[in-house]
Write a protein that holds these residues in place. Structure first.
Motif, PDB file in Angstrom:
ATOM      1  N   ILE A  31      35.548  43.404  44.982  1.00 39.72           N
ATOM      2  CA  ILE A  31      35.039  43.406  43.605  1.00 39.72           C
ATOM      3  C   ILE A  31      35.259  42.024  43.008  1.00 39.72           C
ATOM      4  O   ILE A  31      36.391  41.524  42.982  1.00 39.72           O
ATOM      5  N   ARG A  32      34.155  41.416  42.535  1.00 35.09           N
ATOM      6  CA  ARG A  32      34.218  40.079  41.936  1.00 35.09           C
ATOM      7  C   ARG A  32      33.723  40.173  40.483  1.00 35.09           C
ATOM      8  O   ARG A  32      32.526  40.189  40.238  1.00 35.09           O
ATOM      9  N   PRO A  33      34.660  40.251  39.537  1.00 30.36           N
ATOM     10  CA  PRO A  33      34.275  40.422  38.132  1.00 30.36           C
ATOM     11  C   PRO A  33      33.624  39.174  37.544  1.00 30.36           C
ATOM     12  O   PRO A  33      33.897  38.057  37.985  1.00 30.36           O
ATOM     13  N   ASP A  34      32.760  39.381  36.528  1.00 32.36           N
ATOM     14  CA  ASP A  34      32.148  38.240  35.848  1.00 32.36           C
ATOM     15  C   ASP A  34      33.075  37.753  34.736  1.00 32.36           C
ATOM     16  O   ASP A  34      34.220  38.220  34.619  1.00 32.36           O
ATOM     17  N   ASN A  35      32.600  36.831  33.906  1.00 33.92           N
ATOM     18  CA  ASN A  35      33.480  36.196  32.920  1.00 33.92           C
ATOM     19  C   ASN A  35      33.837  37.086  31.728  1.00 33.92           C
ATOM     20  O   ASN A  35      34.567  36.669  30.840  1.00 33.92           O
ATOM     21  N   ARG A  36      33.349  38.304  31.693  1.00 33.54           N
ATOM     22  CA  ARG A  36      33.741  39.234  30.625  1.00 33.54           C
ATOM     23  C   ARG A  36      34.958  40.062  31.002  1.00 33.54           C
ATOM     24  O   ARG A  36      35.517  40.776  30.169  1.00 33.54           O
ATOM     25  N   LEU A  37      35.352  39.972  32.267  1.00 32.78           N
ATOM     26  CA  LEU A  37      36.412  40.838  32.787  1.00 32.78           C
ATOM     27  C   LEU A  37      37.406  40.014  33.593  1.00 32.78           C
ATOM     28  O   LEU A  37      37.053  39.401  34.600  1.00 32.78           O
ATOM     29  N   LEU A  38      38.650  39.970  33.137  1.00 32.42           N
ATOM     30  CA  LEU A  38      39.687  39.220  33.853  1.00 32.42           C
ATOM     31  C   LEU A  38      40.098  39.966  35.120  1.00 32.42           C
ATOM     32  O   LEU A  38      40.328  41.177  35.086  1.00 32.42           O
ATOM     33  N   SER A  39      40.207  39.226  36.208  1.00 33.90           N
ATOM     34  CA  SER A  39      40.611  39.835  37.485  1.00 33.90           C
ATOM     35  C   SER A  39      41.963  40.528  37.364  1.00 33.90           C
ATOM     36  O   SER A  39      42.163  41.627  37.882  1.00 33.90           O
ATOM     37  N   GLU A  40      42.896  39.874  36.675  1.00 34.93           N
ATOM     38  CA  GLU A  40      44.250  40.422  36.549  1.00 34.93           C
ATOM     39  C   GLU A  40      44.258  41.728  35.750  1.00 34.93           C
ATOM     40  O   GLU A  40      45.055  42.623  36.018  1.00 34.93           O
ATOM     41  N   TYR A  41      43.360  41.806  34.759  1.00 33.54           N
ATOM     42  CA  TYR A  41      43.241  43.034  33.968  1.00 33.54           C
ATOM     43  C   TYR A  41      42.625  44.155  34.807  1.00 33.54           C
ATOM     44  O   TYR A  41      43.107  45.297  34.813  1.00 33.54           O
ATOM     45  N   LEU A  42      41.564  43.817  35.549  1.00 36.79           N
ATOM     46  CA  LEU A  42      40.914  44.818  36.402  1.00 36.79           C
ATOM     47  C   LEU A  42      41.869  45.312  37.485  1.00 36.79           C
ATOM     48  O   LEU A  42      41.879  46.501  37.831  1.00 36.79           O
ATOM     49  N   TYR A  43      42.679  44.405  38.012  1.00 37.53           N
ATOM     50  CA  TYR A  43      43.695  44.760  39.018  1.00 37.53           C
ATOM     51  C   TYR A  43      44.637  45.825  38.458  1.00 37.53           C
ATOM     52  O   TYR A  43      44.936  46.825  39.120  1.00 37.53           O
ATOM     53  N   TRP A  44      45.094  45.604  37.222  1.00 37.77           N
ATOM     54  CA  TRP A  44      45.965  46.605  36.586  1.00 37.77           C
ATOM     55  C   TRP A  44      45.222  47.923  36.401  1.00 37.77           C
ATOM     56  O   TRP A  44      45.736  48.999  36.727  1.00 37.77           O
ATOM     57  N   LEU A  45      44.003  47.836  35.881  1.00 41.41           N
ATOM     58  CA  LEU A  45      43.236  49.022  35.538  1.00 41.41           C
ATOM     59  C   LEU A  45      42.959  49.900  36.762  1.00 41.41           C
ATOM     60  O   LEU A  45      43.115  51.125  36.714  1.00 41.41           O
ATOM     61  N   LEU A  46      42.557  49.274  37.868  1.00 43.93           N
ATOM     62  CA  LEU A  46      42.208  50.044  39.067  1.00 43.93           C
ATOM     63  C   LEU A  46      43.414  50.731  39.702  1.00 43.93           C
ATOM     64  O   LEU A  46      43.253  51.693  40.456  1.00 43.93           O
ATOM     65  N   ASN A  47      44.596  50.236  39.401  1.00 43.09           N
ATOM     66  CA  ASN A  47      45.807  50.850  39.954  1.00 43.09           C
ATOM     67  C   ASN A  47      46.451  51.869  39.019  1.00 43.09           C
ATOM     68  O   ASN A  47      47.508  52.405  39.327  1.00 43.09           O
ATOM     69  N   THR A  48      45.812  52.130  37.878  1.00 46.60           N
ATOM     70  CA  THR A  48      46.371  53.121  36.955  1.00 46.60           C
ATOM     71  C   THR A  48      46.129  54.535  37.475  1.00 46.60           C
ATOM     72  O   THR A  48      45.184  54.794  38.223  1.00 46.60           O
ATOM     73  N   LYS A  49      46.987  55.430  37.048  1.00 46.98           N
ATOM     74  CA  LYS A  49      46.885  56.837  37.454  1.00 46.98           C
ATOM     75  C   LYS A  49      45.554  57.434  37.017  1.00 46.98           C
ATOM     76  O   LYS A  49      44.920  58.209  37.756  1.00 46.98           O
ATOM     77  N   LYS A  50      45.096  57.071  35.829  1.00 52.91           N
ATOM     78  CA  LYS A  50      43.857  57.612  35.276  1.00 52.91           C
ATOM     79  C   LYS A  50      42.664  57.292  36.175  1.00 52.91           C
ATOM     80  O   LYS A  50      41.844  58.162  36.489  1.00 52.91           O
ATOM     81  N   ILE A  51      42.566  56.044  36.616  1.00 55.90           N
ATOM     82  CA  ILE A  51      41.446  55.628  37.475  1.00 55.90           C
ATOM     83  C   ILE A  51      41.554  56.294  38.843  1.00 55.90           C
ATOM     84  O   ILE A  51      40.547  56.765  39.398  1.00 55.90           O
ATOM     85  N   ARG A  52      42.747  56.362  39.386  1.00 54.15           N
ATOM     86  CA  ARG A  52      42.899  56.983  40.713  1.00 54.15           C
ATOM     87  C   ARG A  52      42.533  58.464  40.682  1.00 54.15           C
ATOM     88  O   ARG A  52      41.973  58.985  41.639  1.00 54.15           O
ATOM     89  N   GLU A  53      42.846  59.124  39.581  1.00 52.92           N
ATOM     90  CA  GLU A  53      42.470  60.535  39.449  1.00 52.92           C
ATOM     91  C   GLU A  53      40.953  60.687  39.386  1.00 52.92           C
ATOM     92  O   GLU A  53      40.388  61.634  39.938  1.00 52.92           O
ATOM     93  N   LYS A  54      40.283  59.750  38.722  1.00 57.02           N
ATOM     94  CA  LYS A  54      38.821  59.778  38.679  1.00 57.02           C
ATOM     95  C   LYS A  54      38.242  59.601  40.077  1.00 57.02           C
ATOM     96  O   LYS A  54      37.268  60.261  40.457  1.00 57.02           O
ATOM     97  N   LEU A  55      38.836  58.710  40.839  1.00 55.03           N
ATOM     98  CA  LEU A  55      38.339  58.427  42.182  1.00 55.03           C
ATOM     99  C   LEU A  55      38.490  59.632  43.104  1.00 55.03           C
ATOM    100  O   LEU A  55      37.630  59.897  43.940  1.00 55.03           O
ATOM    101  N   THR A  56      39.571  60.376  42.953  1.00 53.77           N
ATOM    102  CA  THR A  56      39.789  61.539  43.819  1.00 53.77           C
ATOM    103  C   THR A  56      38.729  62.616  43.602  1.00 53.77           C
ATOM    104  O   THR A  56      38.505  63.455  44.475  1.00 53.77           O
TER     105      THR A  56
ATOM    106  N   LEU B 274      37.737  45.231  26.587  1.00 56.27           N
ATOM    107  CA  LEU B 274      38.601  44.702  25.540  1.00 56.27           C
ATOM    108  C   LEU B 274      38.285  43.218  25.385  1.00 56.27           C
ATOM    109  O   LEU B 274      37.622  42.616  26.235  1.00 56.27           O
ATOM    110  N   SER B 275      38.787  42.621  24.323  1.00 60.13           N
ATOM    111  CA  SER B 275      38.625  41.175  24.175  1.00 60.13           C
ATOM    112  C   SER B 275      39.404  40.492  25.298  1.00 60.13           C
ATOM    113  O   SER B 275      40.357  41.066  25.852  1.00 60.13           O
ATOM    114  N   LEU B 276      39.009  39.272  25.636  1.00 59.26           N
ATOM    115  CA  LEU B 276      39.705  38.550  26.698  1.00 59.26           C
ATOM    116  C   LEU B 276      41.176  38.353  26.354  1.00 59.26           C
ATOM    117  O   LEU B 276      42.041  38.377  27.233  1.00 59.26           O
ATOM    118  N   GLU B 277      41.470  38.175  25.084  1.00 56.98           N
ATOM    119  CA  GLU B 277      42.863  38.016  24.650  1.00 56.98           C
ATOM    120  C   GLU B 277      43.657  39.291  24.922  1.00 56.98           C
ATOM    121  O   GLU B 277      44.791  39.240  25.414  1.00 56.98           O
TER     122      GLU B 277
END
Length: 202
Positions: A98-123, A147-150
């Motif tokens: 996954i290669r995010p564009d400039n609206r989405l920080l890689s570090e933020y997406l990394y956190w998000l994809l590892n959250t329990k909420k996202i993993r439950e959606k994937l299952t 969210l805002s980049l900040e």
């Protein structure tokens, strides 16, 4: 928004198609990720990264780039963040890149994809109960809160700080465990030595 609107999502390489057959005059060597090399806590374990001999130079789209998120298609669907250390590594087909564009920080997406909420959606999109495999489109269809980049940066920084702290605590735990095991072994040896000395005197 759907993740597919904020990032390019591509399945990894089918390795058998590009693997050099023996004997082969020219082999292009790469490092290769595999399921064992992805730790459940979201980092790459160097010990398990393998060498891969390709019969030709591989397309850049299948090689990791700094800022990529590489995610397992099998449970526990762990995501790892690629930094400069892990650039140029081959990603097999049981992962998505996954290669995010400039609206989405890689570090933020990394956190998000590892959250329990996202993993439950994937299952909910598991295609094989036996091995818990999901399809790449499961990631493409994920709803992502923009969210805002900040704000993204604040979450990302705190997440990375937490991981560093927890890693240090885990290392300290292992060191303490080794310390006490060594201390107990020493006491046991001293006790045995005293018993031997006592027996010799008798």
């Amino acid at each position: 928004m759907k993740l597919s609107e904020l990032a390019t999502i591509k399945t990894g390489l089918v390795m058998a198609r590009k693997q050099a057959k023996q004997p082969c005059k020219e082999v292009v060597w790469y490092k290769q990720l595999n399921l064992r090399s992805i730790h459940p806590d979201g980092y790459i374990e160097r010990t398990y990264v393998e060498d891969f001999g390709a019969k030709e130079t591989l397309p850049a789209e299948y090689l990791t780039q700094s800022g990529d998120i590489v995610v397992r298609l099998t449970t526990p669907y762990t995501a790892v963040l690629i930094d400069d250390e892990w650039k140029g590594v081959v990603v097999p087909s049981h992962f998505v890149i996954i290669r995010p564009d400039n609206r989405l920080l890689s570090e933020y997406l990394y956190w998000l994809l590892n959250t329990k909420k996202i993993r439950e959606k994937l299952t909910q999109n598991v295609s094989s109960i036996m091995i818990g495999t999901i399809k790449p489109k499961s990631y493409a269809c994920l709803d992502i809160e923009i969210l805002s980049l900040e704000q993204q940066q604040r979450i990302a920084r705190l997440n990375l700080l937490a991981k560093k702290e927890l890693d240090l605590l885990e290392r300290l735990k292992e060191q303490k465990k080794l310390y006490y095991e060594t201390a107990i072994d020493r006491i046991q040896r001293e006790m045995r030595d005293k018993e031997y000395e006592k027996d010799d005197k008798e």
